[in-house]
Structure formats: C-alpha cells, structure tokens
Design a protein around this motif. Structure first.
Motif, PDB file in Angstrom:
ATOM      1  N   ALA A  82       0.833  -1.208   0.000  1.00 21.70           N
ATOM      2  CA  ALA A  82       0.000   0.000   0.000  1.00 21.70           C
ATOM      3  C   ALA A  82       0.868   1.259   0.000  1.00 21.70           C
ATOM      4  CB  ALA A  82      -0.940  -0.005   1.205  1.00 21.70           C
ATOM      5  N   LEU A  83       1.926   1.270   0.791  1.00 25.24           N
ATOM      6  CA  LEU A  83       2.826   2.432   0.818  1.00 25.24           C
ATOM      7  C   LEU A  83       3.517   2.619  -0.528  1.00 25.24           C
ATOM      8  CD1 LEU A  83       4.296   1.965   4.385  1.00 25.24           C
ATOM      9  CD2 LEU A  83       3.100   4.018   3.568  1.00 25.24           C
ATOM     10  N   LYS A  84       4.028   1.544  -1.090  1.00 20.49           N
ATOM     11  CA  LYS A  84       4.751   1.629  -2.382  1.00 20.49           C
ATOM     12  C   LYS A  84       3.800   2.071  -3.493  1.00 20.49           C
ATOM     13  CE  LYS A  84       8.560   0.046  -4.862  1.00 20.49           C
ATOM     14  NZ  LYS A  84       8.503   0.929  -5.994  1.00 20.49           N
ATOM     15  N   GLN A  85       2.582   1.572  -3.460  1.00 15.32           N
ATOM     16  CA  GLN A  85       1.602   1.913  -4.490  1.00 15.32           C
ATOM     17  C   GLN A  85       1.148   3.370  -4.375  1.00 15.32           C
ATOM     18  OE1 GLN A  85      -1.544  -0.991  -4.707  1.00 15.32           O
ATOM     19  NE2 GLN A  85      -2.888   0.380  -5.835  1.00 15.32           N
ATOM     20  N   THR A  86       1.101   3.893  -3.163  1.00 13.07           N
ATOM     21  CA  THR A  86       0.604   5.246  -2.941  1.00 13.07           C
ATOM     22  C   THR A  86       1.612   6.326  -3.310  1.00 13.07           C
ATOM     23  OG1 THR A  86      -0.874   4.472  -1.184  1.00 13.07           O
ATOM     24  CG2 THR A  86      -0.326   6.824  -1.186  1.00 13.07           C
ATOM     25  N   PHE A  87       2.894   6.091  -3.004  1.00 14.39           N
ATOM     26  CA  PHE A  87       3.887   7.148  -3.150  1.00 14.39           C
ATOM     27  C   PHE A  87       4.956   6.787  -4.176  1.00 14.39           C
ATOM     28  CE2 PHE A  87       2.258   7.414   1.221  1.00 14.39           C
ATOM     29  CZ  PHE A  87       1.709   8.686   1.172  1.00 14.39           C
ATOM     30  N   ASP A  88       4.990   7.544  -5.273  1.00 16.65           N
ATOM     31  CA  ASP A  88       5.974   7.309  -6.330  1.00 16.65           C
ATOM     32  C   ASP A  88       7.400   7.552  -5.850  1.00 16.65           C
ATOM     33  OD1 ASP A  88       3.947   6.656  -8.115  1.00 16.65           O
ATOM     34  OD2 ASP A  88       3.785   8.716  -8.874  1.00 16.65           O
ATOM     35  N   LYS A  89       7.565   8.376  -4.829  1.00 19.28           N
ATOM     36  CA  LYS A  89       8.910   8.688  -4.332  1.00 19.28           C
ATOM     37  C   LYS A  89       9.552   7.510  -3.604  1.00 19.28           C
ATOM     38  CE  LYS A  89       7.316  10.914  -0.041  1.00 19.28           C
ATOM     39  NZ  LYS A  89       7.310  12.208   0.665  1.00 19.28           N
ATOM     40  N   ILE A  90       8.785   6.501  -3.261  1.00 24.08           N
ATOM     41  CA  ILE A  90       9.319   5.347  -2.540  1.00 24.08           C
ATOM     42  C   ILE A  90       9.920   4.359  -3.529  1.00 24.08           C
ATOM     43  CG2 ILE A  90       8.740   3.328  -1.132  1.00 24.08           C
ATOM     44  CD1 ILE A  90       6.614   5.021   0.261  1.00 24.08           C
ATOM     45  N   SER A  91      11.213   4.090  -3.359  1.00 26.41           N
ATOM     46  CA  SER A  91      11.870   3.077  -4.192  1.00 26.41           C
ATOM     47  C   SER A  91      11.937   1.729  -3.471  1.00 26.41           C
ATOM     48  CB  SER A  91      13.286   3.530  -4.578  1.00 26.41           C
ATOM     49  OG  SER A  91      14.082   3.752  -3.425  1.00 26.41           O
ATOM     50  N   TRP A  92      11.921   1.758  -2.133  1.00 26.73           N
ATOM     51  CA  TRP A  92      11.969   0.525  -1.334  1.00 26.73           C
ATOM     52  C   TRP A  92      11.249   0.801  -0.026  1.00 26.73           C
ATOM     53  CZ3 TRP A  92      13.151  -1.737   3.261  1.00 26.73           C
ATOM     54  CH2 TRP A  92      13.391  -3.117   3.266  1.00 26.73           C
ATOM     55  N   VAL A  93      10.450  -0.155   0.400  1.00 28.16           N
ATOM     56  CA  VAL A  93       9.766  -0.049   1.691  1.00 28.16           C
ATOM     57  C   VAL A  93       9.643  -1.439   2.281  1.00 28.16           C
ATOM     58  CG1 VAL A  93       7.477  -0.077   0.575  1.00 28.16           C
ATOM     59  CG2 VAL A  93       7.707   0.765   2.927  1.00 28.16           C
ATOM     60  N   GLY A  94       9.942  -1.533   3.554  1.00 30.49           N
ATOM     61  CA  GLY A  94       9.819  -2.842   4.186  1.00 30.49           C
ATOM     62  C   GLY A  94      10.028  -2.778   5.678  1.00 30.49           C
ATOM     63  N   PHE A  95       9.939  -3.950   6.258  1.00 30.57           N
ATOM     64  CA  PHE A  95      10.101  -4.098   7.698  1.00 30.57           C
ATOM     65  C   PHE A  95      11.331  -4.927   8.001  1.00 30.57           C
ATOM     66  CE2 PHE A  95       5.641  -3.155   7.177  1.00 30.57           C
ATOM     67  CZ  PHE A  95       5.395  -2.283   8.224  1.00 30.57           C
ATOM     68  N   TYR A  96      12.032  -4.514   9.041  1.00 26.50           N
ATOM     69  CA  TYR A  96      13.055  -5.341   9.660  1.00 26.50           C
ATOM     70  C   TYR A  96      12.523  -5.675  11.047  1.00 26.50           C
ATOM     71  CZ  TYR A  96      16.503  -4.646   6.005  1.00 26.50           C
ATOM     72  OH  TYR A  96      17.168  -4.672   4.801  1.00 26.50           O
ATOM     73  N   LEU A  97      12.444  -6.955  11.344  1.00 30.28           N
ATOM     74  CA  LEU A  97      11.848  -7.416  12.595  1.00 30.28           C
ATOM     75  C   LEU A  97      12.938  -7.854  13.566  1.00 30.28           C
ATOM     76  CD1 LEU A  97       8.959  -9.418  10.925  1.00 30.28           C
ATOM     77  CD2 LEU A  97       8.886  -7.097  11.862  1.00 30.28           C
ATOM     78  N   TYR A  98      12.706  -7.594  14.831  1.00 30.12           N
ATOM     79  CA  TYR A  98      13.696  -7.863  15.871  1.00 30.12           C
ATOM     80  C   TYR A  98      13.482  -9.255  16.453  1.00 30.12           C
ATOM     81  CZ  TYR A  98      16.562  -7.005  20.021  1.00 30.12           C
ATOM     82  OH  TYR A  98      17.516  -7.070  21.005  1.00 30.12           O
ATOM     83  N   ASP A  99      14.560 -10.033  16.497  1.00 24.42           N
ATOM     84  CA  ASP A  99      14.474 -11.393  17.031  1.00 24.42           C
ATOM     85  C   ASP A  99      15.117 -11.532  18.411  1.00 24.42           C
ATOM     86  OD1 ASP A  99      17.207 -11.375  16.559  1.00 24.42           O
ATOM     87  OD2 ASP A  99      17.183 -13.047  15.146  1.00 24.42           O
ATOM     88  N   GLY A 100      15.396 -10.399  19.057  1.00 25.53           N
ATOM     89  CA  GLY A 100      16.053 -10.416  20.353  1.00 25.53           C
ATOM     90  C   GLY A 100      17.547 -10.174  20.252  1.00 25.53           C
ATOM     91  N   GLU A 101      18.066 -10.252  19.042  1.00 28.20           N
ATOM     92  CA  GLU A 101      19.493 -10.031  18.810  1.00 28.20           C
ATOM     93  C   GLU A 101      19.740  -9.117  17.615  1.00 28.20           C
ATOM     94  OE1 GLU A 101      23.435 -12.664  17.669  1.00 28.20           O
ATOM     95  OE2 GLU A 101      21.733 -13.653  18.622  1.00 28.20           O
TER      96      GLU A 101
END
Length: 163
Positions: free
Chosen positions: A44-63
C-alpha cells in the motif's frame, strides 16, 4: 475491503496519507497473520507514493533486525542494533529522517540507488518489535509530514494489529 487501493497522486502529501490511513484501517486485521498485514502495508505504501523506491520491515528477534516483508529491490537480510539507519533508530527508539544517506555515519549500503531514507521504530509494551524502513532514489524525499503519518501508521499497527 477489496484489494483495490485508491490513491490521489495530485493531492497534498497530508491528504494522500489521510486517504491511505483510512484504507489501511480497513485493509489490516488483527485476525490475519502478522506477515500478511506487513506485506499488504508495504504494498500500500509503495503503491501510494511514487517517491518510494523501497519499503519494508526489519523485525527484531532479540538479537538482530532481520528482513521481513518488503517491496523493492533485494535487500540486506540482517542488521545489528546500533548499525546503519535502521539499527540506530531501533537502538534510540526514535524515528530518523535522512535527507542524504551518504552523509549518515555508518549508513549500510544495500541499494546503491538509495539517496534518502526514513526509519520508524516499532515498539509494543516497551519492547522492540522492529522498524519500518522507507527509501527513495531521490535526495530529500522525506520530511516531517512523512514522519508524522508514518509514525501514526506504525502506532496503529502496534496498538491495533500486532498481538
């Protein structure tokens, strides 16, 4: 909600975010798996904004922060806390807007075309969950308006969607 996202590319930035947030609140559901919600949110973010070349999540595993759902070119798979923009935002607990990634000390170069970035950390019950990372292939792409609304999206995600 049907899998159709309404966008208004010619509207003011705040109006674009307000329309997006309204739709995200219908699109995401705490009854769905986390990966499903994060995948649709990145799309949804990538589709909405042309200025975005990459969007994503980095999730924390405790380390480490590990690569989660994203839209864009292939990416770094893990990031140490305190390293790069994502690791720094995770460690500090605050959002970071970077107008020029080449001027950010310790920036991790995953995509040589990335020029600017914004990272929003995600916490639930004072525990780090991960970060939302948004890149652009143009300088100075993100500002306080982006920060305000992306923080609102992350707040909705952590308070209403993530168990």
């Amino acid at each position: 909600m049907a899998e159709i996202l309404e966008t208004k590319k010619d509207a003011a930035l705040s109006e674009q975010y307000e329309l997006l947030i309204k739709q995200i609140k219908s699109l995401l559901s705490k009854d769905e798996r986390l990966i499903t919600n994060l995948a649709n949110l990145t799309a949804a973010l990538k589709q909405t904004f042309d200025k975005i070349s990459w969007v994503g999540f980095y999730l924390y595993d405790g380390e480490l922060l590990y690569l989660g759902p994203f839209q864009g070119k292939i990416a770094c798979t893990t990031i140490k806390i305190g390293k790069g923009v994502c690791g720094t935002a995770a460690e500090s607990g605050g959002s970071i807007v970077v107008p020029d990634v080449n001027k950010f000390p310790g920036h991790i170069l995953c995509d040589p075309d990335s020029k600017s970035e914004i990272v929003i950390p995600m916490f639930k019950n004072n525990k780090l969950i991960g970060v939302l990372d948004v890149d652009s292939d143009s300088y100075n792409s993100f500002n306080e308006t982006d920060k305000k609304y992306l923080e609102e999206i992350v707040k909705f995600l952590t308070e209403e969607i993530i168990n």
